[in-house]
Scaffold this motif. Structure first.
Motif, PDB file in Angstrom:
ATOM      1  N   LEU A 242      -1.172 -25.572  31.755  1.00 37.34           N
ATOM      2  CA  LEU A 242      -0.830 -24.308  31.097  1.00 37.34           C
ATOM      3  C   LEU A 242      -1.107 -23.322  32.542  1.00 37.34           C
ATOM      4  CD1 LEU A 242      -0.317 -23.792  27.547  1.00 37.34           C
ATOM      5  CD2 LEU A 242       1.939 -23.250  29.730  1.00 37.34           C
ATOM      6  N   GLN A 243      -2.601 -23.041  33.320  1.00 32.89           N
ATOM      7  CA  GLN A 243      -3.310 -22.335  33.917  1.00 32.89           C
ATOM      8  C   GLN A 243      -2.870 -22.188  35.315  1.00 32.89           C
ATOM      9  OE1 GLN A 243      -5.240 -23.054  36.956  1.00 32.89           O
ATOM     10  NE2 GLN A 243      -5.990 -21.019  36.465  1.00 32.89           N
ATOM     11  N   LYS A 244      -1.782 -23.278  35.361  1.00 33.32           N
ATOM     12  CA  LYS A 244      -1.046 -23.094  37.118  1.00 33.32           C
ATOM     13  C   LYS A 244       0.699 -23.178  36.511  1.00 33.32           C
ATOM     14  CE  LYS A 244      -3.998 -27.437  39.136  1.00 33.32           C
ATOM     15  NZ  LYS A 244      -4.444 -27.922  37.344  1.00 33.32           N
ATOM     16  N   SER A 245       1.078 -23.198  35.981  1.00 36.36           N
ATOM     17  CA  SER A 245       2.186 -22.011  35.514  1.00 36.36           C
ATOM     18  C   SER A 245       2.327 -21.026  36.030  1.00 36.36           C
ATOM     19  CB  SER A 245       1.779 -23.169  33.755  1.00 36.36           C
ATOM     20  OG  SER A 245       2.134 -21.713  33.170  1.00 36.36           O
ATOM     21  N   SER A 246       3.933 -20.755  35.900  1.00 36.84           N
ATOM     22  CA  SER A 246       4.065 -19.413  36.444  1.00 36.84           C
ATOM     23  C   SER A 246       4.382 -18.220  34.619  1.00 36.84           C
ATOM     24  CB  SER A 246       5.828 -19.142  36.718  1.00 36.84           C
ATOM     25  OG  SER A 246       6.162 -19.589  36.273  1.00 36.84           O
ATOM     26  N   ILE A 247       3.924 -18.830  34.024  1.00 39.44           N
ATOM     27  CA  ILE A 247       3.295 -17.927  32.920  1.00 39.44           C
ATOM     28  C   ILE A 247       2.880 -17.104  32.792  1.00 39.44           C
ATOM     29  CG2 ILE A 247       3.529 -18.064  30.147  1.00 39.44           C
ATOM     30  CD1 ILE A 247       6.417 -19.337  30.790  1.00 39.44           C
ATOM     31  N   ASP A 248       3.170 -15.246  32.189  1.00 37.29           N
ATOM     32  CA  ASP A 248       1.486 -14.582  32.629  1.00 37.29           C
ATOM     33  C   ASP A 248       0.752 -15.009  31.412  1.00 37.29           C
ATOM     34  OD1 ASP A 248       3.337 -13.760  35.116  1.00 37.29           O
ATOM     35  OD2 ASP A 248       4.879 -12.362  33.694  1.00 37.29           O
ATOM     36  N   ILE A 249       1.382 -14.526  30.255  1.00 38.23           N
ATOM     37  CA  ILE A 249       0.070 -14.548  29.118  1.00 38.23           C
ATOM     38  C   ILE A 249       0.405 -15.865  28.574  1.00 38.23           C
ATOM     39  CG2 ILE A 249      -0.281 -13.348  27.123  1.00 38.23           C
ATOM     40  CD1 ILE A 249       1.938 -11.267  28.292  1.00 38.23           C
TER      41      ILE A 249
END
Length: 343
Positions: A242-249
């Motif tokens: 998730l840390q590498k994903s494009s999700i901001d929060i």
């Protein structure tokens, strides 16, 4: 002027008793037709008022217009038969009677866009809107068409993306995807779950969030929590990707939970919505307890990336309790804000 430690809720807030049965999940509506439309809008205004009075910075609709955080969205799609029901195991925890996917799923019309426009007219505050995530949607259905969890998730991701783009156009500032299923199906999350979520946010310019919690304070969830031992390390499995994903929060549960705070280190660089309010108890936190949770979180997340929030939705709680918890959240954040500005 951007506010430090902006507060928000993770999702639902209690509905007024004239609209639906209080303290009940999936509660049927008490009104119908035109009266129901008016009633939902009245509830939305009241719910906004409660948040503003408590000093919540990023407001939401409190899910006043939906019966359930997943199925209300699915009800508006074609390809799903709500009459044809099967019993499935939800998140490996409890059995529920769910609708069946009988054909190709598609979205014929917007689901929440009119509600979002209505909320936008009522306030100048930033708005957060919650949608179910693709994996949690497939976990709440019986699929007799695609016969593949992954295929169905990709279809839902495309549909969610259509809805999210229209919500953004209606003036929503943060779109949050609820993915409690991310706490259960780790292999799938890493294989295709995060990718499907990224498909759902494709092309959005507003901020995006994923909310991963341990569920409402209902018996099936509290019983499951008792089996998880003294440390809940589920997040460890999915945070690196998730840390590498494009999700901001990334929104997670911290108050009275056995999640080790240092796991937040794994998502360093992301904004973190820290659950500082326990939704599984009627006890109202003191502002100092909230502040304490936020201070602990600040060891692992920069102050400009910390968003104080609730652990999960508050539909099952009495309105008085929910209001008290909103006040505590706001006051607790205020304490820590002051400490930070004095440094």
């Amino acid at each position: 002027m951007k506010i430090l430690l902006p507060t928000s809720t993770a999702g639902s807030l209690p509905k007024p008793s004239w609209l639906a049965q209080p303290e009940t999940l999936w509660s049927p509506w008490k009104l119908q037709d035109e009266e129901l439309i008016d009633g939902k809008q009245d509830a939305l205004r009241l719910c906004l008022q409660d948040q503003l009075q408590a000093g919540i910075d990023i407001v939401s609709d409190g899910e006043q217009t939906r019966q359930h955080f997943v199925t209300t969205f699915i009800e508006h799609l074609s390809g799903v038969d709500f009459e044809k029901r099967e019993t499935v195991r939800i998140r490996n925890r409890y059995d529920a009677s769910v609708p069946t996917v009988v054909g190709a799923v598609s979205r014929q019309k917007p689901v929440f866009v009119e509600d979002a426009k209505f909320l936008r007219q009522q306030t100048k505050q930033p708005i957060k809107w919650a949608l179910p995530g693709p994996m949690t949607m497939i976990d709440t259905l019986y699929d007799s068409h695609y016969k593949s969890r992954e295929k169905l998730a990709w279809e839902f991701a495309k549909i969610l993306n259509q809805e999210a783009k229209e919500l953004e156009a209606a003036g929503v500032d943060i779109i949050q995807f609820d993915e409690p299923a991310f706490n259960v199906f780790f292999d799938e999350v890493n294989d295709w779950g995060i990718a499907a979520l990224e498909r759902a946010v494709e092309g959005l310019k507003c901020e995006t969030a994923v909310h991963i919690c341990y569920g409402y304070g209902i018996k099936a969830n509290t019983d499951w929590k008792k089996t998880l031992g003294t440390e809940w390390r589920q997040y460890e499995e999915i945070f690196p990707k998730l840390q590498k994903s494009s999700i901001d929060i990334i929104s997670l549960e911290c108050q009275n939970s056995r999640v080790p705070m240092d796991l937040i280190e794994l998502i360093r660089g992301k904004k973190v919505m820290v659950g500082a309010i326990d939704v599984a108890t009627h006890n109202i936190e003191t502002p100092e307890e909230v502040a304490d949770t936020l201070r602990k979180a600040l060891q692992f997340v920069d102050a400009d990336k910390l968003y104080p929030s609730t652990n999960c939705g508050m539909t099952p709680l009495p309105r008085r309790v929910a209001r008290g918890k909103l006040n505590a959240l706001s006051l607790g954040a205020h304490i820590v804000r002051k400490e930070l500005s004095n440094k």
